[in-house]
Design a protein around this motif. Structure first.
Motif, PDB file in Angstrom:
ATOM      1  N   THR A  92       0.682  -1.037  -0.007  1.00 17.90           N
ATOM      2  CA  THR A  92       0.085   0.115   0.108  1.00 17.90           C
ATOM      3  C   THR A  92       0.952   1.329   0.015  1.00 17.90           C
ATOM      4  OG1 THR A  92      -0.134  -0.336   2.421  1.00 17.90           O
ATOM      5  CG2 THR A  92      -1.933  -1.084   1.176  1.00 17.90           C
ATOM      6  N   VAL A 144      -6.994   1.665   4.600  1.00 16.87           N
ATOM      7  CA  VAL A 144      -5.721   1.857   4.313  1.00 16.87           C
ATOM      8  C   VAL A 144      -5.360   3.378   4.538  1.00 16.87           C
ATOM      9  CG1 VAL A 144      -3.488   2.018   3.084  1.00 16.87           C
ATOM     10  CG2 VAL A 144      -5.089   0.195   2.615  1.00 16.87           C
ATOM     11  N   GLU A 195       3.796   7.257   6.954  1.00 17.41           N
ATOM     12  CA  GLU A 195       3.654   6.101   7.362  1.00 17.41           C
ATOM     13  C   GLU A 195       2.106   5.625   6.842  1.00 17.41           C
ATOM     14  OE1 GLU A 195       5.549   4.532  11.069  1.00 17.41           O
ATOM     15  OE2 GLU A 195       4.535   6.216  11.732  1.00 17.41           O
ATOM     16  N   ARG A 196       1.960   4.281   6.683  1.00 16.54           N
ATOM     17  CA  ARG A 196       0.441   3.614   6.403  1.00 16.54           C
ATOM     18  C   ARG A 196       0.191   2.714   7.113  1.00 16.54           C
ATOM     19  NH1 ARG A 196       4.665   4.543   3.326  1.00 16.54           N
ATOM     20  NH2 ARG A 196       4.457   2.599   2.085  1.00 16.54           N
ATOM     21  N   ASP A 216       3.776  -0.612   5.901  1.00 15.83           N
ATOM     22  CA  ASP A 216       4.261   0.283   4.560  1.00 15.83           C
ATOM     23  C   ASP A 216       4.329  -0.629   3.294  1.00 15.83           C
ATOM     24  OD1 ASP A 216       4.116   2.542   6.461  1.00 15.83           O
ATOM     25  OD2 ASP A 216       6.439   2.430   6.557  1.00 15.83           O
ATOM     26  N   VAL A 260      -3.262   6.672   5.612  1.00 12.39           N
ATOM     27  CA  VAL A 260      -2.061   7.295   4.889  1.00 12.39           C
ATOM     28  C   VAL A 260      -1.937   8.550   5.708  1.00 12.39           C
ATOM     29  CG1 VAL A 260      -0.752   8.185   3.023  1.00 12.39           C
ATOM     30  CG2 VAL A 260      -2.423   6.438   2.598  1.00 12.39           C
ATOM     31  N   TRP A 270       2.271   5.038  -1.952  1.00 11.63           N
ATOM     32  CA  TRP A 270       1.554   6.257  -2.599  1.00 11.63           C
ATOM     33  C   TRP A 270       2.317   7.067  -3.173  1.00 11.63           C
ATOM     34  CZ3 TRP A 270       1.237  11.063   0.724  1.00 11.63           C
ATOM     35  CH2 TRP A 270       2.163  11.213   1.800  1.00 11.63           C
ATOM     36  N   GLY A 301      -2.840   7.710  -4.221  1.00 10.48           N
ATOM     37  CA  GLY A 301      -2.633   6.244  -3.750  1.00 10.48           C
ATOM     38  C   GLY A 301      -2.038   5.492  -4.698  1.00 10.48           C
ATOM     39  N   VAL A 335      -6.795   8.999   3.721  1.00  6.52           N
ATOM     40  CA  VAL A 335      -5.776   9.938   3.497  1.00  6.52           C
ATOM     41  C   VAL A 335      -6.048  11.048   4.794  1.00  6.52           C
ATOM     42  CG1 VAL A 335      -3.886  11.433   2.228  1.00  6.52           C
ATOM     43  CG2 VAL A 335      -5.456   9.387   1.246  1.00  6.52           C
ATOM     44  N   ASP A 373      -2.479  -0.627   7.015  1.00  9.32           N
ATOM     45  CA  ASP A 373      -3.650  -1.410   6.276  1.00  9.32           C
ATOM     46  C   ASP A 373      -4.251  -2.287   7.334  1.00  9.32           C
ATOM     47  OD1 ASP A 373      -5.065  -2.964   4.267  1.00  9.32           O
ATOM     48  OD2 ASP A 373      -3.445  -4.085   3.771  1.00  9.32           O
ATOM     49  N   PRO A 378      -9.338   3.965   1.076  1.00  9.60           N
ATOM     50  CA  PRO A 378      -8.195   4.570   1.449  1.00  9.60           C
ATOM     51  C   PRO A 378      -8.813   5.511   2.493  1.00  9.60           C
ATOM     52  CG  PRO A 378      -8.803   5.098  -0.809  1.00  9.60           C
ATOM     53  CD  PRO A 378      -9.624   4.048  -0.443  1.00  9.60           C
TER      54      PRO A 378
END
Ligand code: CU
Length: 723
Positions: free
Chosen positions: A235, A337, A396-397, A369, A339, A237, A257, A279, A399, A277
């Motif tokens: 995932t 997800v 950072e992400r 990530d 972000v 971006w 994304g 964000v 999921d 997603p």
């Protein structure tokens, strides 16, 4: 502490600065507390098929970022923004989100994207946050060719003296931009690094600009990148990465994304819910609903940098480009997800009932990530401890799966934020404003059984990942050998305080550095240290200090000498967090100063020879930190023990990461000579590593690195053919 009182001459210059600042379009800030919450739904970000060639045009257009009713009842405010638009026509009507699409790529199928910069000129842009805040006293992608960076040098040579003349003015010409695929496993030419920018009029280019051979005919405002997509399901971006202007370009909206799917990997459950997603970005506005960056209105001037602020912290929170949205959910499982696309704000998140304040449901993290975790990790707000909140620093992400089953229709849940800003010891967010991210509203479901993947069963999410680090011991995993250990510092450089007209101004941060080294690795006189490697890229010489060898594994011990946490991001690689450990900062700083011989010279690099191993066996040019370590190593949180490209490095701590300069899925026992990329990971400006607090990254907290390729390694993704 040094302190000086300014002369009449400087006072006149300051008056000139004020006059110039007065020319900027004045903006009066709109307090975040005046913005209504949970009025408009969460914008959905359109998915586009990344198995086909795409064109993304950077455009200026209006978005309905602020909620309906912010100013006039029933009316949606309009905000001028920038964004990545699919196709070549810039919108003439108001869009629901400034954010770009989610590109759904497939492992093994390259995605060719033609990026067109159609952002126009700073002289005519309606995005006032950009127009008012470009700072010519920091090292930036100056299209007017002042590569010598005279403004920045003046600021450094005369610390505490206000910049004068054109250095104090805003930029007024064609807008530079470049696209970086964050977390992408790509050749250096396609990395969209800070010096690969190109302007909207096509006339100016950073010295590392690249476009696919043969595509030059499309014009100088275009770059064609063909991403290989060889990496694991991830995932990732994409966002702007222009030298010294990323904070403004991303703030204006340039982000999107990118999902690398891996349908051939049968170990990943097929019944994971579809991805939504989220964000998360903090934003501020003026009373006309336009994006507001602190330099746009009267503020306490930082005399060294008239427009740069050390950390932008907004007073509203946008999710998917809408401030404080709501999202309707049925009582079943959803996959999100997260972000963190903010400039500087960290989020510590959990769900709680808006009415009775009962915490929950839990957030189950299933991926980091750069890949899926082996098993879901429960982040339970009721449980307490380190796993009660999902913590994300900028870049950072996460999921995740959230199960809304059992909640009666009509239930309203708040996604709360309790992270202090600056992180981790700044101000506590207000529970009624920055303590809220978005609202989930439970609506009636279909009643059909939920057959999606249930994280609470503990079922695996994948065939076990390759481990460089052992999360149970904080050391390298069995069979992993590190060829190189580096100890590198994070440093903050403070400006000199000054008194103007009887008013005292704090010097404030002048710049923030990695390993006390400027972005270009040169000293003030333009020379490169003998222990650095000078590399000439199209006539610009940069001093490199990190030159890892492809296939090798390195331990990086990052010694944080600043008062803040920094999310450190490495391009090209996904790495694994080994541990964090406290150290005696005062004693270490004494040793650091002693190693310098006299007084630390800001920006002149580490005190010792970079290439000589210290008592801990580490290169990097710093005194060994080993004897200053205190207490036990802290193991990574369970939800950090996966493939990461950005990780939080806390103040007063040494953070250890294991980095292999190779794709993630080679077995850990692979000899370095055999762990190679599909492409030659060398050339152009190389890659970079930096802090993802974008305000820091923009003011020198970033260094280039050049990966030394394995000679003779077979390559299937060839420059001049594939990209
Ligand atoms: Cu930072």
């Amino acid at each position: 502490m040094r302190r000086h009182t300014v002369s009449t001459f400087v006072l006149m210059a300051l008056a000139a600065v004020s006059a110039v600042m007065g020319q900027a379009t004045q903006q009066v800030p709109l307090p975040g507390s005046a913005v209504p919450q949970f009025v408009d739904p969460l914008p959905s970000l359109p998915a586009v098929d990344g198995t086909q060639s795409l064109k993304l045009t950077m455009c200026e257009f209006k978005s309905s970022v602020l909620p309906t009713g912010t100013f006039a009842p029933g009316v949606a405010p309009e905000t001028w923004t920038w964004g990545y638009i699919v196709g070549d026509t810039c919108p003439t009507t108001t869009r629901s989100s400034y954010l770009g699409p989610v590109i759904v790529a497939q492992r093994g199928v390259p995605t060719e994207i033609t990026f067109v910069n159609n952002l126009g000129s700073a002289a005519t842009t309606n995005v006032l946050a950009y127009k008012n805040s470009v700072d010519q006293t920091i090292h930036w992608a100056d299209p007017l060719g002042r590569e010598a960076n005279q403004c920045a040098e003046d600021a450094m040579m005369m610390p505490g003296m206000p910049p004068m003349g054109e250095c104090a003015e805003n930029y007024n010409d064609s807008i530079p931009a470049v696209v970086h695929l964050h977390g992408g496993d790509v050749p250096p030419q396609l990395d969209g690094g800070p010096d690969a920018w190109f302007t909207s009029d096509g006339n100016y280019h950073g010295h590392a600009y690249y476009t696919k051979p043969g595509s030059e005919i499309l014009g100088g405002n275009t770059a064609v990148y063909r991403y290989p997509n060889n990496q694991e399901m991830s995932t990732i971006w994409f966002h702007d990465h222009t030298l010294g202007a990323t904070r403004l370009n991303v703030y204006a909206g340039l982000a999107g994304g990118y999902l690398v799917t891996d349908p051939a990997n049968s170990s990943i459950p097929a019944n994971l819910p579809a991805i939504t997603p989220l964000v998360v970005q903090d934003r501020s506005f003026d009373k006309n609903g336009q994006l507001y960056f602190p330099a746009g209105a009267p503020h306490t001037p930082n005399v060294d940098h008239p427009y740069w602020v050390p950390e932008f912290l907004g007073d509203t929170i946008a999710v998917n480009g809408k401030v404080w949205p709501y999202f309707n959910v049925e009582p079943r499982r959803y996959r999100f997800v997260f972000v963190n696309g903010s400039n500087a704000r960290t989020y510590e998140m959990y769900l709680a009932n808006q009415v009775n304040k009962v915490k929950g449901p839990a957030i189950w993290q299933i991926g980091t990530d750069g890949a899926m975790l082996d098993h879901p990790v429960k982040i339970d707000p009721v449980g307490g401890g380190t796993f009660s909140k999902l913590v994300l620093m900028p870049g950072e992400r996460a999921d995740v799966i959230i199960d809304f089953a059992g909640l009666p229709p009509g239930t309203k849940l708040l996604l709360r934020n309790v992270a202090k800003a600056p992180y981790p010891s700044g101000e506590t967010p207000s529970g009624s404003t920055m303590g809220r991210i978005m609202q989930f509203r439970v609506i009636a479901g279909s009643g059909a059984p939920d057959t999606s993947f249930d994280p609470s069963t503990g079922a695996p999410l994948r065939a076990p990942m390759v481990r460089l680090a052992n999360p149970a011991t904080g050391t390298l995993a069995t069979g992993v050998v590190a060829q190189v250990k580096r100890q590198l510092t994070l440093n903050e450089v403070m400006g000199m305080p000054m008194t103007v007209d009887g008013t005292e101004y704090p010097g404030g941060p002048l710049e923030i550095l990695v390993n006390n080294t400027k972005w270009n690795g040169t000293r003030a006189d333009g020379t490169v240290r003998p222990d650095f490697t000078a590399i000439d890229v199209n006539g610009i010489v940069t001093g490199y200090s990190e030159l890892p060898k492809e296939g090798e594994t390195e331990i990086w011990e990052i010694i944080n000498l600043t008062a803040d946490a920094h999310p450190i991001h490495l391009h090209l690689v996904q790495f694994q967090l080994m541990s964090r450990q406290n150290f005696d900062t005062k004693k270490y700083e004494e040793a650091y100063e002693q190693a310098y011989g006299d007084e630390v010279v800001d920006g002149f690099g580490p005190p010792l020879d970079y290439t000589v191993q210290n008592a801990d066996g580490a290169v990097g040019g710093n005194p060994a930190v080993g004897r200053f370590l205190r207490g036990q190593s802290k193991l990574p949180n369970e939800n950090e023990a996966g493939w990461k490209d950005t990780v939080a490095m806390l103040p007063g701590q040494v953070t250890r990461i294991a980095v292999r300069w190779a794709p993630t899925d080679y077995p850990a026992s692979t000899p370095p000579a055999d762990a190679h990329y599909a492409f030659v990971p060398n050339g152009g400006h190389g890659y970079v590593w930096h802090c993802h607090i974008v305000d820091h990254e923009d003011n020198e907290m970033m260094r280039p690195n050049e990966v030394i390729p394995i000679p003779g390694a077979p390559r299937t993704y060839v420059q001049g053919v594939d990209y």
